[in-house]
Design an enzyme around this catalytic site. Structure first.
Site, short mmCIF file in Angstrom:
data_model
loop_
_atom_site.label_atom_id
_atom_site.label_comp_id
_atom_site.label_asym_id
_atom_site.label_seq_id
_atom_site.Cartn_x
_atom_site.Cartn_y
_atom_site.Cartn_z
N ASP A 118 0.92 -1.34 0.07
CA ASP A 118 0.09 -0.02 -0.18
C ASP A 118 0.80 1.31 -0.01
O ASP A 118 2.12 1.16 0.20
CB ASP A 118 -1.01 0.12 1.01
N TYR A 120 3.01 4.77 0.67
CA TYR A 120 3.65 5.60 1.84
C TYR A 120 2.50 6.14 2.59
O TYR A 120 1.71 6.84 1.95
CB TYR A 120 4.67 6.36 1.37
N PHE A 131 6.62 2.30 -3.84
CA PHE A 131 8.20 2.79 -3.71
C PHE A 131 8.65 4.23 -4.19
O PHE A 131 9.78 4.42 -3.65
CB PHE A 131 8.97 1.60 -4.31
N HIS A 240 11.78 -8.88 0.68
CA HIS A 240 11.27 -7.40 0.77
C HIS A 240 12.49 -6.69 0.89
O HIS A 240 13.07 -6.94 1.66
CB HIS A 240 10.14 -6.98 1.53
#
Length: 282
Positions: A118, A120, A131, A240
């Protein structure tokens, strides 16, 4: 750099029908001296009153793939939820930026799909690409780790900004599974319908005839494997880039693996270099 955004919501994507290509002379279905029959255009049912459709400026390839989702019951419930959330709370990204991943990377141009969870949830960060952050915003820890691995993998040194629109314009679809979030509350909009919508987007990418590379970082992204046909596409999966799993992420060489897979499929590799100076696309 990017397309100019129109209003974030539009009542319908089917206000005007696209004209069908005229049949060529001598076509067996049309007699020379007879008037052409009106083409049959398959239309979706109208949107319910007060339910927004997709933004009018999305590429036709995405509208064709995703507009049917706006006629499903979950879409109306999701739209109502987002409206109420914006009335009561600060929601990121701003409404005009929610669909930017689709604006900057048309469906028929997707080479790579990077999936985030989801947006920031800090002020001024999210702008619709996973990102990525706006120009002038310090790159968050996960993005800094992505830059470190990019340097280690391909020898591309980190830039000072975190604005990844250039990647999107080169065919990298940077999609969050959940496309909005409440300020300061990660995953606060999970389970409200976004996942069903973005699963449809992943399926649309999977349906492309050419090879696409799916770059899945972390356990959450890995759950989308059932939506991908590994016989036609390539999956590059790893930990991740979050600081919590960075030691497992470093050394995975995702960028060179992506380019190797694209070249093997006869596609142009991605130029992962970013400009040193950027301005926000309008």
């Amino acid at each position: 750099m990017g397309k100019k955004k129109k209003d974030a919501e539009s009542a319908s994507l089917f206000d005007e029908e696209k004209p069908a290509a005229p049949p060529t002379e001598g076509s067996p279905s049309v007699a020379k001296d007879e008037p052409l029959a009106e083409p049959k255009v398959e239309e979706l049912p109208p949107l319910p009153p007060g339910v927004p459709g997709l933004p009018a400026d999305l590429d036709p390839s995405w509208r064709a793939a995703l507009d049917p989702e706006t006629r499903k019951p979950y879409w109306a419930a999701l739209a109502k939820f987002i409206v109420e959330e914006r009335k009561a709370h600060t929601v990121f990204p701003p409404a005009a930026d929610v669909f930017n991943a689709f604006r900057y990377t048309p469906l028929d141009k997707v080479k790579v799909l990077i999936l985030g969870q989801d947006p920031y949830h800090g002020p001024g960060q999210a702008h619709g690409l996973c990102f990525s952050v706006r120009p002038g915003v310090t790159p968050p820890p996960s993005l800094r780790n992505i830059y470190k691995e990019l340097d280690s993998d391909l020898g591309i040194p980190p830039v000072k900004h975190g604005y990844l629109v250039t990647w999107a314009q080169r065919g990298v679809l940077m999609l969050n599974a959940c496309m909005t979030v409440r300020k300061g509350e990660a995953n606060s909009h999970a389970g409200k319908g976004w996942e069903q919508f973005t699963d449809a987007a992943i399926r649309a990418v999977n349906d492309q005839k050419r090879t696409v590379v799916f770059l899945l970082w972390g356990a959450y992204a890995g759950k989308k494997l059932p939506l991908i046909d590994p016989k036609r596409h390539v999956v590059v999966k790893s930990a991740h880039p979050s600081p919590f799993s960075e030691l497992k992420f470093f050394g995975t060489k995702p960028f060179s693996k992506v380019n190797t897979a694209l070249e093997a499929a006869g596609e142009e590799p991605v130029d992962w270099r970013l400009p040193e100076k950027v301005e926000e696309a309008s």
